[in-house]
Design an enzyme around this catalytic site. Structure first.
Site, PDB file in Angstrom:
ATOM      1  N   LYS A  80      15.311   3.134   2.551  1.00  0.00           N
ATOM      2  CA  LYS A  80      15.302   4.099   1.065  1.00  0.00           C
ATOM      3  C   LYS A  80      16.392   4.325   0.224  1.00  0.00           C
ATOM      4  O   LYS A  80      17.166   4.905   0.217  1.00  0.00           O
ATOM      5  CB  LYS A  80      14.254   5.600   1.052  1.00  0.00           C
ATOM      6  CG  LYS A  80      12.675   4.775   0.704  1.00  0.00           C
ATOM      7  CD  LYS A  80      12.045   4.191   0.778  1.00  0.00           C
ATOM      8  CE  LYS A  80      10.629   4.323  -0.084  1.00  0.00           C
ATOM      9  NZ  LYS A  80       9.309   3.748   0.546  1.00  0.00           N
ATOM     10  N   GLY A 184      -4.821  11.396  -5.918  1.00  0.00           N
ATOM     11  CA  GLY A 184      -3.466  10.927  -6.619  1.00  0.00           C
ATOM     12  C   GLY A 184      -3.849   9.420  -6.052  1.00  0.00           C
ATOM     13  O   GLY A 184      -4.772   8.715  -5.962  1.00  0.00           O
ATOM     14  N   GLY A 186      -2.860   6.911  -8.447  1.00  0.00           N
ATOM     15  CA  GLY A 186      -1.300   6.309  -9.171  1.00  0.00           C
ATOM     16  C   GLY A 186      -1.753   4.551  -8.567  1.00  0.00           C
ATOM     17  O   GLY A 186      -3.451   3.712  -8.583  1.00  0.00           O
ATOM     18  N   VAL A 188      -1.887   2.598  -5.784  1.00  0.00           N
ATOM     19  CA  VAL A 188      -2.543   2.389  -4.994  1.00  0.00           C
ATOM     20  C   VAL A 188      -3.836   2.566  -4.858  1.00  0.00           C
ATOM     21  O   VAL A 188      -5.052   2.327  -4.456  1.00  0.00           O
ATOM     22  CB  VAL A 188      -1.408   2.858  -3.784  1.00  0.00           C
ATOM     23  CG1 VAL A 188      -2.686   3.069  -2.842  1.00  0.00           C
ATOM     24  CG2 VAL A 188      -0.563   2.322  -3.538  1.00  0.00           C
TER      25      VAL A 188
END
Length: 349
Positions: A80, A184, A186, A188
């Site tokens: 990452k 959330g 966003g 996705v």
């Protein structure tokens, strides 16, 4: 404190730091494990409060990618990258070019993809200074999605498939009879809302961005709630789709849901919280299992495949989760611990 004694170090193979004064880049790349292949993971840009917060995040995220790849049956390792900064105000082409050089300095041991705060356009800028980038071009895609390289549609579809399976297993009901909180909205989370809306689910939504909330309310007949009241809602499913560690000492005590199934990485602040969820009778879909659709998508772009094979691989998330749930019940162990055990057997911890 030495990085080797960091609580999230977990025998990482390589952790690299970069500070480029000219572009303003401050970044960290972590390679957790390459037992199954070269490490791959998204590059995230976020306004971390400190470099310590950034290090903590990248170590947890890279480890999660190792487990995610193993559980998805992919021949690749986990890594990452994080860039410290506000993507809406501090991101520049020069910074992306510098990030590309940083990635390139690892000689292909880490391949970067998209993550929070980054776009396919950003990756294409990074690609100008390194060839070790994935997710900028696509040959295969899910129905009605463009082949622009963005893995978000596949991630959202995988979460949808996994959430549906989890509801069926835990509640024995269809989505049209199910109330779901999405935290959330966003790339996705919003796509997940679309899938759930089409299935007839009753949606409740929250986000730090009011524009996203208004969009979901209008498009998907969702009910807006504040972040403060979200975790105590009396709904069937909590779908965390923002940043990690939303399952912590405070929120777990507030939860009234029967299922936790969402797209966010590292949802459990501590592994032992999985046991607490189990004792509360809550079915938890291990995050790196249910949100693997994106990395599965990227993997299929690098091999000879097809749109149908990509879709079938993503849909296999359902059976993986059911296997975890059944083993969890049979062995009286939390689902996250069962998933960890299976993954570690595969990548050879």
């Amino acid at each position: 404190m030495s990085i080797f004694e960091h609580s999230e170090f977990d025998n990482h193979e390589h952790v690299a730091f970069c500070r480029d004064k000219r572009s303003g880049l401050s970044a960290i790349i972590a390679i957790h494990n390459t037992g199954l292949g070269v490490s791959l993971g998204g590059c995230r840009m976020w306004p971390y409060k400190s470099s310590e917060d950034a290090l903590h995040d990248v170590l947890r995220l890279s480890k999660g990618m190792t487990y995610k790849a193993a559980m998805a049956g992919l021949k690749q390792g986990g890594g990452k990258a994080v860039i410290i900064g506000d993507p809406s105000t501090e991101k520049t082409p020069e910074m992306m070019a510098a990030m590309g050089k940083f990635i390139d300095s690892l000689s292909g041991n880490y391949i970067s993809a998209e993550d929070s705060g980054m776009t396919v356009i950003d990756l294409k800028l990074i690609e100008k200074t390194t060839s070790y980038v994935a997710g900028t071009h696509a040959k295969y895609h899910l129905d009605n999605n463009s082949t622009d390289g963005n893995p978000a549609p596949s991630t959202a579809y995988g979460v949808f498939v996994g959430l549906k399976a989890s509801v069926d297993y835990a509640l024995g009901q269809e989505l049209k009879d199910t109330s779901i909180l999405i935290e959330g909205l966003g790339q996705v989370g919003m796509r997940l809302a679309a899938h759930l809306y089409k299935s007839g689910a009753k949606l409740y939504v929250t986000d730090i961005n009011q524009v996203n909330i208004e969009k979901a309310v209008q498009a998907y007949d969702a009910v807006a709630v504040t972040i403060e009241e979200a975790h105590s809602l009396n709904v069937d499913v909590y779908a965390p789709c923002a940043l990690g560690a939303t399952l912590n000492e405070n929120t777990i005590n507030e939860l009234k849901v029967r299922v936790v199934a969402g797209a966010a990485n590292n949802q459990l602040e501590k592994e032992e919280f999985g046991e607490i969820l189990m004792t509360k009778g809550i079915i938890y879909a291990p995050d790196y299992v249910i949100n693997a659709g994106g990395v599965i998508d990227i993997y299929h772009q690098s091999i000879v495949s097809s749109k149908q094979k990509l879709k079938e691989h993503i849909e296999a998330i359902e059976q993986t989760l059911i296997e975890i749930y059944r083993r969890s019940k049979a062995e009286s162990k939390a689902t996250n611990l069962i998933a960890n055990k299976i993954a570690e057997e595969r990548f050879g911890k």
